[in-house]
Design a protein around this motif. Structure first.
Motif, short mmCIF file in Angstrom:
data_model
loop_
_atom_site.label_atom_id
_atom_site.label_comp_id
_atom_site.label_asym_id
_atom_site.label_seq_id
_atom_site.Cartn_x
_atom_site.Cartn_y
_atom_site.Cartn_z
N ARG A 59 0.82 -1.21 0.00
CA ARG A 59 0.00 0.00 0.00
C ARG A 59 0.84 1.25 0.00
O ARG A 59 0.45 2.26 -0.56
N ASP A 103 -5.18 6.91 -4.10
CA ASP A 103 -5.34 6.63 -2.69
C ASP A 103 -4.66 7.64 -1.80
O ASP A 103 -4.57 7.44 -0.60
N GLU A 128 -11.34 3.41 -0.28
CA GLU A 128 -10.44 3.13 0.83
C GLU A 128 -9.42 2.11 0.43
O GLU A 128 -9.69 1.28 -0.42
N LYS A 130 -7.41 5.30 2.09
CA LYS A 130 -7.00 6.57 1.55
C LYS A 130 -6.37 7.40 2.66
O LYS A 130 -6.69 7.26 3.82
#
Lengths: 196, 158, 146
Positions: A59, A103, A128, A130
């Motif tokens: 991520r 994001d 999400e 985010k």
């Protein structure tokens, strides 16, 4: 989704004015920063640590920003994105206009109340997970325009902010430091805990 | 078997892999979160409309947090159409000028012609006079259609 | 370079046409009465030799006892410019005639003056707020706003 047929521009003006006044009334207190899961003692599940690590690495390694560049800090963002201070080495050179594909929202610039509902809507439309980086003095607290009749005193009145990068405008190195802080924050996220 | 197909087979494998990871995998991985949300909505619906039926719902163990990797939290604003931050006015399918359609048609026809002409042009020397005449006949047939469209004022934009 | 005409040159010409219209004229600008603003503006636009066909800007100033609206006119044909000012002494509901009929560029600028200073323009086709939102109370650039 029902679609209202708005025919006259005065109706549009009135709707917009009403929406802005309602947003001002709702945003009298700053939204608390999402950092509760940073402080608590994370009881890490041994089995999930590597899953956590892999997810957080994935991520944070390609945060795609969404366009949110109202004012002068945008120039410093452009400089950061250009070749000398590359954000492509963080996987972030893809700045997406559509919030669905982004994001991260780097809010670079002063926000006026007239633009605030649009920015809030774009933040709401992001998928999400985010994060938000408030870049510059105007994004943190309204900056030198704080007492103005039309300036939002900091983006955290309307959206929750994760990292604050001070400066007017912050140098590219400062923005990259803020992005690194966000990476460290994301690295601490655990999917077993109650956070995002 | 893949070796028989050569590079195209490899390309096919990569394409399938890409489609699965970007489209299908996140969708399937979001099922735990989706199911949790649907179950929560279902119980809330029952509580509001048929409260006496609530006792019949077994206490289903919901998916543990570590399985809800892909979040699914739709809200009305989040699911609404994107119009640069504004509330949408009107629908997305609007009437557009029909002249775009004419241009697209003519483009498609001539594009197919060009696709055939590329390999012909590469091998022109080897094909000799026969190849030249054959391709020129082909071009001539297509150009007749193009000139017809031209004369019928399809290409004008008024 | 555009020649900036001094107000005194034009003042005598205008006084002949519209007696009493000009309040005072200095080296840099011409101060006219609000009532005769429209006819003087039309005269400045249409007279050969003056031909002010381009309105560069309209701005407003809040002196504590009056509002002053400043029109900056330019003639493309003769390459000279002029500054024309009017005053409104009414603080509660100042009004002036709109010059949109003469110069279309006045449209948005008068809306901005209405939005931020509160000066209404009669005859304006679409006088509503332009930089602030509909429903905003007050006119921020007035001296007594804050």
């Amino acid at each position: 989704m029902e679609v209202e047929e708005v025919y006259s521009s005065s109706e549009l003006d009135r709707k917009e004015g009403k929406a802005i006044n309602e947003l001002i009334a709702r945003s009298q207190e700053p939204i608390p920063d999402p950092d509760q899961w940073l402080d608590e003692e994370l009881k890490r599940n041994i089995l999930l640590t590597s899953v956590d690590a892999m997810l957080d690495w994935a991520r944070r390694s390609s945060l795609w920003p969404v366009f949110c560049f109202p004012a002068c800090c945008a120039f410093e963002f452009m400089t950061t994105a250009a070749s000398r201070f590359d954000i492509s080495r963080f996987g972030m050179e893809i700045v997406r206009a559509s919030p669905r594909q982004a994001d991260l929202m780097i809010t670079a610039g002063t926000l006026t109340w007239k633009m605030a509902p649009q920015v809030k809507r774009i933040y709401d439309q992001m998928a999400e997970p985010k994060w938000v980086i408030a870049m510059g003095a105007c994004a943190i607290s309204g900056g030198i325009f704080r007492s103005s009749y039309s300036v939002v005193p900091g983006y955290n009145r309307i959206i929750p902010v994760d990292v604050y990068v001070p400066g007017c405008p912050p140098r590219p190195e400062a923005l990259l430091y803020g992005i690194r802080m966000l990476h460290q924050k994301i690295a601490k996220m655990s999917i077993a805990a109650k956070g995002k | 078997m893949l070796a028989d197909y050569g590079y195209i087979g490899l390309f096919l494998v990569v394409a399938i892999f890409f489609a699965v990871t970007t489209l299908l995998l996140p969708f399937f991985l979001s099922f735990p979160s989706r199911l949790v949300l649907y179950f929560r909505r279902f119980t809330r619906y029952l509580e509001t409309h048929y409260p006496f039926l609530v006792r019949f719902i077994p206490p289903l163990p919901k998916f543990p947090r570590f399985m809800q990797v892909v979040p699914y939290n739709p809200t009305p604003v989040k699911s609404s159409t994107f119009e640069c931050g504004m509330e949408t006015i009107g629908t997305a399918w609007v009437r557009f000028n029909f002249r775009y359609y004419f241009y697209a048609l003519v483009f498609i026809a001539l594009d197919i012609l060009v696709v055939f002409l590329y390999p012909w042009a590469v091998e022109l020397r080897g094909l000799g006079l026969f190849g030249l005449i054959a391709a020129l006949v082909f071009i001539f047939i297509i150009v007749i259609g193009y000139i017809y469209a031209w004369r019928k004022k399809v290409l004008e934009w008024k | 370079m555009t020649v900036a005409l001094s107000g005194s040159e034009i003042a005598s010409q205008i006084e002949k046409q519209f007696p009493g219209g000009v309040v005072e004229s200095g080296a840099d600008s011409l101060l006219v009465k609000g009532e005769s603003l429209l006819e003087i503006a039309a005269y400045l636009k249409t007279t050969a030799g003056l031909d002010f066909d381009y309105l560069t800007a309209i701005t407003a100033v809040d002196y504590y006892d009056c509002f002053e609206v400043v029109y900056q006119l330019t003639s493309i044909k003769h390459n000279h410019s002029l500054v024309v000012k009017t005053r409104c002494y009414n603080r509660d509901n100042p009004t002036l005639p709109s010059v949109v009929g003469l110069w279309r560029g006045a449209d948005f600028q008068e809306r901005e003056i209405y939005d931020l200073m509160g000066i209404s323009f009669e005859g304006h086709p679409n006088l509503k707020r332009i930089v602030l939102w509909d429903g905003f109370q007050g006119h921020p650039l007035r001296k007594n706003f804050l």
